[in-house]
Design a protein around this motif. Structure first.
Motif, short mmCIF file in Angstrom:
data_model
loop_
_atom_site.label_atom_id
_atom_site.label_comp_id
_atom_site.label_asym_id
_atom_site.label_seq_id
_atom_site.Cartn_x
_atom_site.Cartn_y
_atom_site.Cartn_z
N TYR A 1 0.80 -1.23 0.00
CA TYR A 1 0.00 0.00 0.00
C TYR A 1 0.84 1.28 0.00
O TYR A 1 0.41 2.28 -0.57
N ILE A 2 1.99 1.27 0.64
CA ILE A 2 2.78 2.51 0.68
C ILE A 2 3.98 2.47 -0.26
O ILE A 2 4.58 3.50 -0.52
N GLY A 3 4.35 1.27 -0.77
CA GLY A 3 5.45 1.17 -1.71
C GLY A 3 6.78 0.86 -1.01
O GLY A 3 6.97 1.11 0.18
N ALA A 4 7.72 0.31 -1.80
CA ALA A 4 9.00 -0.13 -1.24
C ALA A 4 9.82 1.04 -0.73
O ALA A 4 10.47 0.96 0.32
N GLU A 5 9.81 2.17 -1.46
CA GLU A 5 10.63 3.30 -1.02
C GLU A 5 10.08 3.90 0.26
O GLU A 5 10.84 4.26 1.18
N ALA A 6 8.76 4.01 0.36
CA ALA A 6 8.16 4.52 1.59
C ALA A 6 8.42 3.55 2.75
O ALA A 6 8.62 3.97 3.89
N TYR A 7 8.45 2.25 2.44
CA TYR A 7 8.76 1.30 3.51
C TYR A 7 10.23 1.43 3.94
O TYR A 7 10.57 1.11 5.08
N GLY A 8 11.08 1.91 3.05
CA GLY A 8 12.44 2.25 3.47
C GLY A 8 12.43 3.31 4.55
O GLY A 8 13.25 3.29 5.47
N SER B 1 0.23 -1.62 13.82
CA SER B 1 0.58 -2.42 12.65
C SER B 1 -0.61 -3.03 11.92
O SER B 1 -0.47 -3.38 10.75
N VAL B 2 -1.75 -3.20 12.59
CA VAL B 2 -2.90 -3.84 11.97
C VAL B 2 -4.00 -2.84 11.66
O VAL B 2 -4.48 -2.75 10.52
N VAL B 3 -4.38 -2.05 12.65
CA VAL B 3 -5.46 -1.08 12.44
C VAL B 3 -5.05 -0.02 11.42
O VAL B 3 -5.90 0.58 10.76
N VAL B 4 -3.74 0.19 11.28
CA VAL B 4 -3.27 1.17 10.30
C VAL B 4 -3.60 0.74 8.87
O VAL B 4 -3.72 1.60 7.98
N LEU B 5 -3.78 -0.55 8.63
CA LEU B 5 -4.03 -1.02 7.27
C LEU B 5 -5.35 -0.52 6.69
O LEU B 5 -5.38 -0.02 5.56
N PRO B 6 -6.49 -0.63 7.41
CA PRO B 6 -7.71 -0.01 6.88
C PRO B 6 -7.55 1.49 6.65
O PRO B 6 -8.12 2.04 5.70
N LEU C 1 -4.79 2.96 5.70
CA LEU C 1 -4.04 3.10 4.44
C LEU C 1 -4.92 2.74 3.24
O LEU C 1 -4.83 3.37 2.18
N MET C 2 -5.80 1.75 3.40
CA MET C 2 -6.62 1.28 2.29
C MET C 2 -7.73 2.24 1.93
O MET C 2 -8.01 2.46 0.75
N PHE C 3 -8.37 2.84 2.94
CA PHE C 3 -9.60 3.58 2.67
C PHE C 3 -9.49 5.09 2.89
O PHE C 3 -10.36 5.84 2.46
N ILE C 4 -8.44 5.53 3.58
CA ILE C 4 -8.32 6.97 3.85
C ILE C 4 -7.13 7.57 3.12
O ILE C 4 -7.30 8.45 2.27
#
Length: 480
Positions: free
Chosen positions: A8-15, A144-149, A151-154
């Motif tokens: 969802y955020i991309g490899a560079e953002a995960y860096g 780590s988990v609640v952040v996923l919705p 990232l997905m919807f907001i």
């Protein structure tokens, strides 16, 4: 959650996320040994060694120092974000301003999370570990988990991700403060709890020794990551972070054991129960050898398969697997080699630990900088494993010779090798026989069975677990 974060955020953002973890680790140098000191003093108070007023005054003095360091460290890091974004990380896809603002949010979040260490010390030293474990789990789930919705919807922008992390850290700090104050003893009326330096003087020597070893620990475990964050492209550094994060799970497994036994061993030492202290130490060593050892061996032998099952990314799995295997074995050795620290901590004598860590870091830092600069993550991995093996074999006997003469051979043979060797043999044989070329679901099923076989070999090799099993079967038989 890591594969989904990368999606969802991309490899560079995960860096950037990997760099965020790195900042938290380096910020720990500013702890100055105060968090472990808080755990020990809370345990001593609960063991009847310290009175309520002295304990509360110490907590207030430590609160002042923690707050001052958090402000100074956070502001310093905040002011350096422009340099870090432009001259250190050098992103190729993310805009400069977005990286800089993300780093600013990191600075605030790191300072908040570091403040939590003091209040975790109060709770852990009071042996309220069940509450702390539940609270940590809730915070980790939010982070780590609640952040996923979210990232997905907001929004999946890095700035919004780190804003979310900052809000969770504020909630975390408030929760720890409130519960800590419920555990702190009441003091007589009229006794003011103003900040003073005097309550810190009795614990200063112990605190400084812990500060030194904590700083060495950060240097030893994070220098490779700092060097590679400069040398690697940000996206490639994100993949390296994935491998190191999986390997760090081994240390996460051993961490709760240390959290549980530090206050208990300190209390036993305060009560003069040396025999009980050594029993706790040896039982905990076997527990760590079985659990962390089984995970380290499974991850090392099946690293590529594990990454493929986890991420579904063949390219990432092939690139990161060799690094993961080396760091998994290195962390497995370190999780066991770190157990004598608990013995020295309980005794309140960290001199040998300080000398050992100084030697360790003097050897490790230049070698790991050279290896990481010339051979990348693989070079850093080989260095990490080798130095930990040398420390495990050459240094730990000195600790046992001072604090418990005659224990060393028993500790190595009965508490370590009788457990690790059978697991290594089982893991190696399974790796030679079992084929893991099927689909991911089938591979997951096979890997689960393989890991249980390795773990079972450790259980059978451990006198601690054999005794527990016999006692359980005896009780069951008696009940029938």
């Amino acid at each position: 959650m890591v594969p989904l974060l990368i999606k969802y955020i991309g490899a560079e953002a995960y860096g950037l996320v990997g760099f965020f973890y790195l900042l938290q680790a380096w910020f720990a140098i500013l702890d100055m040994g105060l968090s472990p000191t808080m755990i020990r003093e809370a345990a001593r108070y609960n063991g009847g060694i310290t009175n309520a007023l002295s304990y509360r005054r110490l907590v207030r003095s430590l609160e002042g120092i923690f707050l001052a360091v958090a402000v100074i460290g956070g502001v310093s890091l905040f002011s350096a974000t422009g340099y870090i974004a432009q001259d250190w990380l050098r992103p190729t896809q993310l805009p400069f301003n977005e990286v800089k603002q993300s780093l600013q949010l990191m600075a605030i979040t790191v300072a908040l999370r570091w403040m939590c260490g003091l209040y975790r010390g109060v709770i852990s030293g009071s042996e309220r570990l069940v509450w702390l474990g539940i609270f940590n789990s809730v915070m980790a789930t939010l982070r780590s988990v609640v952040v996923l919705p979210f990232l997905m919807f907001i929004s999946a922008e890095p700035i919004d991700f780190f804003t979310f992390q900052m809000v969770v850290s504020i909630i975390e700090l408030i929760g720890l403060v409130l519960y800590s104050y419920l555990l702190l003893p009441n003091i007589p009326r009229g006794q003011a709890l103003t900040w003073k330096w005097a309550p810190l003087k009795p614990v200063l020597k112990f605190s400084m020794s812990i500060a030194f070893t904590s700083s060495v620990w950060v240097l030893a475990t994070q220098t490779d990551k700092l060097v590679l964050s400069k040398l690697m492209p940000l996206a490639e550094y994100g993949y390296f972070t994935v491998a190191v994060m999986v390997a760090s799970g081994i240390m996460i497994i051993s961490g709760p054991v240390t959290s549980a036994i530090l206050p208990r061993m300190s209390k036993l030492e305060a009560e003069g129960n040396h025999k009980g202290l050594i029993k706790v130490y040896r039982d905990a060593t076997q527990l760590v050898a079985v659990t962390s050892g089984a995970v380290a061996i499974t991850v090392a032998f099946f690293s590529e398969t594990l990454l493929w099952i986890w991420t579904g990314n063949r390219s990432l799995s092939v690139q990161a697997a060799p690094i993961l295997s080396l760091y998994a074995l290195g962390n497995g050795v370190l999780s066991v080699a770190g157990m004598p620290y608990n013995l020295q901590y309980a005794k309140g004598d960290m001199r040998i630990h300080m000398i050992g860590n100084a030697v360790f870091v003097v050897l490790l830092i230049p070698i790991i900088i050279w290896a990481a600069s010339n051979f990348g993550g693989i070079g850093a991995g080989y260095t990490w494993l080798t130095i930990n093996l040398i420390s495990f074999v050459a240094w730990l006997p000195l600790v046992h010779r001072k604090f418990e003469p005659g224990l060393n051979i028993k500790w190595y043979l009965e508490d370590i090798f009788c457990i690790i060797v059978p697991m290594l043999i089982v893991g190696y044989l399974i790796r030679q026989v079992v084929s893991l070329e099927a689909d991911r679901i089938h591979q997951l099923f096979v890997l689960a069975i393989d890991s249980m076989a390795i773990l079972s070999a450790g259980f059978l090799g451990s006198s601690y677990f054999r005794t527990k099993a016999r006692n359980f079967l005896w009780m069951e038989g008696g009940a029938k």
